[in-house]
Design a protein around this motif. Structure first.
Motif, PDB file in Angstrom:
ATOM      1  N   ASN A 197      -6.574  76.176  13.141  1.00  0.00           N
ATOM      2  CA  ASN A 197      -7.796  76.652  12.505  1.00  0.00           C
ATOM      3  C   ASN A 197      -7.448  77.979  11.834  1.00  0.00           C
ATOM      4  N   THR A 198      -7.378  78.019  10.506  1.00  0.00           N
ATOM      5  CA  THR A 198      -6.961  79.243   9.823  1.00  0.00           C
ATOM      6  C   THR A 198      -7.925  80.406  10.054  1.00  0.00           C
ATOM      7  N   GLN A 199      -9.148  80.101  10.460  1.00  0.00           N
ATOM      8  CA  GLN A 199     -10.106  81.165  10.746  1.00  0.00           C
ATOM      9  C   GLN A 199      -9.789  81.870  12.073  1.00  0.00           C
ATOM     10  N   LYS A 200      -8.871  81.290  12.852  1.00  0.00           N
ATOM     11  CA  LYS A 200      -8.427  81.899  14.113  1.00  0.00           C
ATOM     12  C   LYS A 200      -7.048  82.530  13.970  1.00  0.00           C
ATOM     13  N   MET A 201      -6.531  82.550  12.771  1.00  0.00           N
ATOM     14  CA  MET A 201      -5.184  83.045  12.530  1.00  0.00           C
ATOM     15  C   MET A 201      -5.179  84.566  12.441  1.00  0.00           C
ATOM     16  N   MET A 202      -4.260  85.194  13.181  1.00  0.00           N
ATOM     17  CA  MET A 202      -4.144  86.647  13.163  1.00  0.00           C
ATOM     18  C   MET A 202      -2.967  87.118  12.304  1.00  0.00           C
ATOM     19  N   SER A 203      -1.861  86.349  12.327  1.00  0.00           N
ATOM     20  CA  SER A 203      -0.699  86.701  11.527  1.00  0.00           C
ATOM     21  C   SER A 203       0.205  85.483  11.427  1.00  0.00           C
ATOM     22  N   PHE A 204       1.160  85.538  10.482  1.00  0.00           N
ATOM     23  CA  PHE A 204       2.146  84.468  10.412  1.00  0.00           C
ATOM     24  C   PHE A 204       3.425  84.961   9.767  1.00  0.00           C
ATOM     25  N   THR A 205       4.515  84.274  10.070  1.00  0.00           N
ATOM     26  CA  THR A 205       5.806  84.502   9.437  1.00  0.00           C
ATOM     27  C   THR A 205       6.243  83.167   8.851  1.00  0.00           C
ATOM     28  N   SER A 206       7.468  83.099   8.381  1.00  0.00           N
ATOM     29  CA  SER A 206       7.969  81.825   7.861  1.00  0.00           C
ATOM     30  C   SER A 206       8.267  80.837   8.979  1.00  0.00           C
ATOM     31  N   LYS A 207       8.213  81.314  10.245  1.00  0.00           N
ATOM     32  CA  LYS A 207       8.575  80.460  11.373  1.00  0.00           C
ATOM     33  C   LYS A 207       7.403  80.084  12.264  1.00  0.00           C
ATOM     34  N   ASP A 208       6.379  80.944  12.331  1.00  0.00           N
ATOM     35  CA  ASP A 208       5.282  80.640  13.244  1.00  0.00           C
ATOM     36  C   ASP A 208       3.984  81.325  12.829  1.00  0.00           C
ATOM     37  N   VAL A 209       2.894  80.880  13.446  1.00  0.00           N
ATOM     38  CA  VAL A 209       1.559  81.445  13.235  1.00  0.00           C
ATOM     39  C   VAL A 209       1.042  81.942  14.572  1.00  0.00           C
ATOM     40  N   THR A 210       0.479  83.138  14.602  1.00  0.00           N
ATOM     41  CA  THR A 210      -0.125  83.672  15.823  1.00  0.00           C
ATOM     42  C   THR A 210      -1.640  83.577  15.711  1.00  0.00           C
ATOM     43  N   LEU A 211      -2.251  82.963  16.723  1.00  0.00           N
ATOM     44  CA  LEU A 211      -3.692  82.768  16.726  1.00  0.00           C
ATOM     45  C   LEU A 211      -4.396  83.879  17.492  1.00  0.00           C
ATOM     46  N   SER A 212      -5.711  83.852  17.474  1.00  0.00           N
ATOM     47  CA  SER A 212      -6.509  84.935  18.060  1.00  0.00           C
ATOM     48  C   SER A 212      -6.331  85.070  19.575  1.00  0.00           C
ATOM     49  N   ASN A 213      -5.885  84.013  20.252  1.00  0.00           N
ATOM     50  CA  ASN A 213      -5.652  84.089  21.689  1.00  0.00           C
ATOM     51  C   ASN A 213      -4.216  84.469  22.019  1.00  0.00           C
ATOM     52  N   GLY A 214      -3.425  84.785  20.997  1.00  0.00           N
ATOM     53  CA  GLY A 214      -2.028  85.164  21.199  1.00  0.00           C
ATOM     54  C   GLY A 214      -1.063  84.002  21.160  1.00  0.00           C
ATOM     55  N   MET A 215      -1.565  82.791  21.049  1.00  0.00           N
ATOM     56  CA  MET A 215      -0.718  81.604  21.014  1.00  0.00           C
ATOM     57  C   MET A 215       0.092  81.579  19.721  1.00  0.00           C
ATOM     58  N   GLU A 216       1.405  81.308  19.847  1.00  0.00           N
ATOM     59  CA  GLU A 216       2.271  81.188  18.683  1.00  0.00           C
ATOM     60  C   GLU A 216       2.548  79.715  18.404  1.00  0.00           C
ATOM     61  N   ILE A 217       2.216  79.282  17.189  1.00  0.00           N
ATOM     62  CA  ILE A 217       2.383  77.892  16.786  1.00  0.00           C
ATOM     63  C   ILE A 217       3.540  77.811  15.789  1.00  0.00           C
ATOM     64  N   PRO A 218       4.524  76.943  16.034  1.00  0.00           N
ATOM     65  CA  PRO A 218       5.658  76.858  15.106  1.00  0.00           C
ATOM     66  C   PRO A 218       5.269  76.241  13.770  1.00  0.00           C
ATOM     67  N   ILE A 219       5.931  76.680  12.709  1.00  0.00           N
ATOM     68  CA  ILE A 219       5.762  76.092  11.382  1.00  0.00           C
ATOM     69  C   ILE A 219       6.934  75.150  11.140  1.00  0.00           C
ATOM     70  N   GLY A 220       6.647  73.890  10.887  1.00  0.00           N
ATOM     71  CA  GLY A 220       7.695  72.898  10.686  1.00  0.00           C
ATOM     72  C   GLY A 220       8.437  73.113   9.376  1.00  0.00           C
ATOM     73  N   GLY A 221       9.658  72.622   9.304  1.00  0.00           N
ATOM     74  CA  GLY A 221      10.488  72.798   8.132  1.00  0.00           C
ATOM     75  C   GLY A 221       9.850  72.279   6.858  1.00  0.00           C
ATOM     76  N   ALA A 222       9.113  71.184   6.958  1.00  0.00           N
ATOM     77  CA  ALA A 222       8.483  70.590   5.771  1.00  0.00           C
ATOM     78  C   ALA A 222       7.366  71.455   5.215  1.00  0.00           C
ATOM     79  N   TYR A 223       6.910  72.439   5.994  1.00  0.00           N
ATOM     80  CA  TYR A 223       5.770  73.267   5.590  1.00  0.00           C
ATOM     81  C   TYR A 223       6.171  74.698   5.254  1.00  0.00           C
ATOM     82  N   LYS A 224       7.421  75.069   5.492  1.00  0.00           N
ATOM     83  CA  LYS A 224       7.836  76.453   5.305  1.00  0.00           C
ATOM     84  C   LYS A 224       7.744  76.904   3.846  1.00  0.00           C
ATOM     85  N   GLY A 225       7.897  75.967   2.916  1.00  0.00           N
ATOM     86  CA  GLY A 225       7.819  76.320   1.508  1.00  0.00           C
ATOM     87  C   GLY A 225       6.477  76.908   1.129  1.00  0.00           C
ATOM     88  N   SER A 226       5.431  76.579   1.883  1.00  0.00           N
ATOM     89  CA  SER A 226       4.089  77.079   1.588  1.00  0.00           C
ATOM     90  C   SER A 226       3.980  78.574   1.830  1.00  0.00           C
TER      91      SER A 226
END
Length: 232
Positions: A197-226
């Motif tokens: 849920n991008t509305q819960k997103m606090m930050s992101f890098t080319s490798k992962d997204v950090t959500l509002s609860n501190g959870m880090e979600i990996p970004i898959g290789g097919a999506y890194k170009g975005s």
């Protein structure tokens, strides 16, 4: 008062679809269409426009690059066939994000969003549009209400998806690709096994997204170009 619109898209068919949608809303005034952002940028420097429909994937200059490098006055609605670009779009404070093929109902919802920013009186209902903020899923033979605003992320295990909120995890039988189509456009698939849920997103890098609860979600290789334009 009319809403002056401009469409930028390198696909003639995509422009045609938006032209047809715009014609159905009396308040909208399509003042110009462009098949490349360079010419459009020159026009926008000399003409006042309220609303810009901007394709993301275009040769030479992408829609994302256009926003970053142009002093744009109008509100921007991004259009694309690829949902994974939504994440970077929301980082740029765009008004809305429309997935192709763009239905009139979804288009009209975006226009209402623009109207809500400029007036206290929204456009009248089209008769086909409803504000949907939830869905029901089958979990343990019960239909459970899922409020979109409470969802942090969704992951998949074989033929099941797990819906994670701040308070609980709900498991239902579904394919992640099928489940994604039931969600609003601000839910983005960032990995073959994860939707956020991008509305819960606090930050992101080319490798992962950090959500509002501190959870880090990996970004898959097919999506890194975005995210290449933001995270080096």
């Amino acid at each position: 008062m009319s809403i002056k619109c401009v469409v930028i898209d390198d696909e003639p068919l995509a422009i045609q679809v938006l032209e047809q949608h715009i014609q159905q809303v009396p308040e909208l005034d399509l003042v110009a269409t462009f098949d490349n952002p360079i010419t459009a940028g020159e026009f926008l420097q000399k003409n006042a426009v309220d609303l810009l429909f901007l394709d993301i994937q275009m040769p030479v200059v992408t829609g994302i690059d256009f926003i970053k490098n142009t002093k744009i006055q109008p509100k921007v609605i991004l259009t694309t066939a690829y949902r994974e670009y939504a994440l970077e779009g929301y980082e740029l404070d765009i008004l809305d994000y429309l997935l192709k093929p763009i239905s009139f109902v979804r288009f009209y919802k975006a226009i209402n969003k623009y109207k809500s920013l400029t007036t206290t009186t929204p456009l009248p209902s089209s008769g086909t549009e409803e504000t949907v903020d939830h869905l029901f899923v089958n979990a343990n033979k019960r239909m459970i209400r899922i409020q979109f605003s409470e969802v942090l992320y969704i992951d998949s295990i074989k033929d099941y998806v797990r819906i994670h909120t701040d308070n609980e995890t709900i498991v239902t039988k579904d394919k992640i690709s099928v489940f994604l189509e039931k969600l609003p456009s601000y839910f983005v698939r960032v990995h073959r096994s994860y939707i956020i849920n991008t509305q819960k997103m606090m930050s992101f890098t080319s490798k992962d997204v950090t959500l509002s609860n501190g959870m880090e979600i990996p970004i898959g290789g097919a999506y890194k170009g975005s995210f290449g334009g933001v995270c080096k």
